[in-house]
Motif scaffolding. Structure first.
Motif: not given
Length: 560
Positions: A10, A14, A48, A154, A163, A165
């Motif tokens: 994650y 990101e 997510g 997360y 989420m 990402t």
């Protein structure tokens, strides 16, 4: 497998906006998963989510319950965490801070595993009855007790479904193909037939291309719907269809996919969300109307007035949203189901069968009644007959017509020219809300102007196409503000940047070429029509779609 390994993914996702790099990160992670059964879970956690959209299980946890669970796990007052959210603008970040300052830690703490996190979330989703909220709270608090600050951040985002990402279905599809060295078109096909990335990932790992090629339709797992393009008029549609076509009424309702397996009926929206529980009377009528033991059909669910005229499709969405007092809504908003295709019947896959054969089979398996029937249609070579049918549809209060090639197969997820829509006006657009502005004066304290975006597959992201501020009531803006506040990523003065989650329908005067926006297009005089709760960002219109509609618009103006 440790949850912190997924958290590291994650974090890497990101930190980059490059689609190629994100794809590599996801691919490398999928390769590292040794247990095939874990692959049934991980693709959704990467997106997510906990479950596919069509799974009727929901976590049922909002921000307040989440904060309460973190408070129980850390000993930090809920109000202090809430105040932190106002400063950070991100509940996940605030939960990470709370976990970093925790006043208590269990002596029996154990590292979180992906299996434990997933199984606990399943328990939360399946908790029901008296005391279920307390049990959910306890399950969640136990996870946060053992979570590191990053894991907590997360985990919170997963629970809330935000989420951030930048991983969408297309990227996950490409990563799966790369990870298991299988053909991307086979991954795509298998996913279109099952709408289940977990199942597809497991098959890809264990059986490769050969296994993916054998994936079949499964009753109970929705199929990605085939889509249509626009035609300027019935004459153009007939030319495109080779001189003869099936025309059917285009109803102003909500498209649904109906799965019947014996006495069990499941109904999915266009977005493939399970809406079965919200429309029990339709379920009972389907049991009586569909003859086969196992069958998958598609149709348009229309809300009707006492006179039989259709109501706008938003009335159907109101039925989909209703979870309580459903009997009252059955009386207030009666629904009629008009079936137009059959995809599977008693062990036989129908999608590769020519349309006219599918239509005949559909008509043979439906016991038509007042509430469920085959969509009204006309097969003709005559533009005059088609034109008369078109005006009949409009006079009855419907949107227009669909035109379909007689020999067309069903292509899940594809928007081609085998199906065409004929409507009297330019088609509205479904766009994602990318940003907003805080209002002033009477609209102070609410978001009142919204930046809209379309998906650009080349960039792998949503790009702006304009702003909309008209068409909203004051009540709409209050509801939008409540809905969008948890999705705020950044604030710059009055402007806010949003997680691209919410889809709205907009009308407009025309599409213009524009150097101002990254999409290359701008909408002239856009106007809000409706919140499209039946669609996710992956269902929104693309830049390519805007280009097609722009060309279509120019043809209508005579600029061929």
């Amino acid at each position: 497998m440790l949850y912190k390994e997924l958290v590291e993914l994650y974090k890497r996702l990101e930190k980059t906006t490059l689609k190629t790099l994100k794809t590599k990160f996801v691919s490398d992670f999928l390769k590292s998963v040794e247990k095939p059964e874990l692959l049934e879970v991980i693709p959704y956690l990467i997106l997510g989510k906990v479950f596919p959209d069509w799974d009727e299980r929901e976590l049922g946890i909002g921000e307040k319950l989440l904060i309460k669970a973190v408070s129980m796990a850390t000993g930090i007052n809920s109000e202090e965490i809430e105040n932190s959210v106002r400063d950070t603008g991100d509940l996940g970040e605030s939960i990470a801070l709370a976990l970093n300052k925790r006043k208590q830690k269990s002596f029996f703490s154990q590292p979180l595993t992906i299996e434990r996190v997933y199984n606990t979330l399943v328990k939360i989703a399946e908790a029901s009855g008296a005391g279920s909220q307390d049990r959910k709270l306890k399950y969640l608090a136990n996870l946060f007790m053992d979570a590191s600050p990053d894991e907590g951040k997360y985990l919170a985002r997963t629970v809330l479904g935000i989420m951030r990402t930048g991983v969408a279905e297309g990227l996950l599809r490409d990563a799966l193909a790369d990870a298991f060295k299988v053909r991307v078109e086979l991954v795509e096909r298998a996913y279109m037939l099952t709408s289940d990335f977990g199942f597809v990932a497991k098959v890809a790992k264990l059986e490769g291309d050969e296994g993916l090629a054998k994936v079949k339709i499964q009753v109970g797992k929705p199929i990605k719907p085939m889509l249509a393009q626009m035609a300027a008029n019935v004459r153009e549609a007939l030319v495109e269809m080779g001189g003869e076509a099936e025309f059917e009424i285009k109803y102003d309702g909500a498209r649904v996919q109906v799965h019947k397996n014996g006495n069990k009926v499941l109904i999915y929206s266009r977005r493939l969300e399970n809406v079965t529980k919200s429309i029990p009377e339709v379920v009972e009528r389907v049991k009586e109307a569909l003859k086969p033991e196992k069958v998958i059909v598609e149709g348009e669910l229309v809300a009707v007035e006492e006179t039989g005229r259709p109501r706008p499709f938003q009335y159907v969405l109101r039925r989909f949203r209703r979870k309580y007092n459903i009997e009252e809504m059955i009386e207030k908003i009666p629904l009629e189901l008009n079936l137009f295709d059959i995809l599977y019947v008693d062990g036989q896959n129908m999608i590769d069968t020519p349309f006219m054969e599918r239509r005949k089979v559909l008509e043979s398996v439906v016991n038509s009644n007042e509430w469920i029937k085959s969509a009204e249609n006309l097969i003709t070579k005559s533009p005059e007959e088609a034109e008369a049918f078109y005006h009949k549809a409009l006079d009855l209060g419907h949107e227009g017509l669909m035109a379909k090639r007689l020999d067309s197969t069903y292509e899940p997820g594809n928007r081609g020219k085998k199906w065409l829509k004929i409507k009297p006006t330019m088609e509205n657009l479904d766009l994602v809300v990318l940003g907003a502005e805080w209002g002033e004066g009477r609209r102070s304290g609410v978001l009142s102007s919204f930046l809209l975006g379309a998906y650009d597959p080349v960039k792998g992201d949503f790009v702006p196409v304009g702003k909309v501020g008209s068409g909203f009531t004051d009540e709409d803006l209050v509801e939008f503000t409540k809905m969008l506040k948890p999705l705020i990523k950044k604030e710059h003065g009055k402007e806010v940047e949003l997680e691209p989650k919410v889809v709205i329908e907009v009308a407009y005067q025309e599409i213009q070429k524009s150097p101002k926006y990254e999409s290359g297009f701008a909408l002239r005089f856009p106007r809000y029509i409706a919140l499209r709760e039946d669609k996710g960002p992956e269902d929104a219109d693309t830049v390519q779609r805007l280009a097609e509609l722009y060309q279509f618009q120019e043809r209508l103006k005579g600029g061929r």
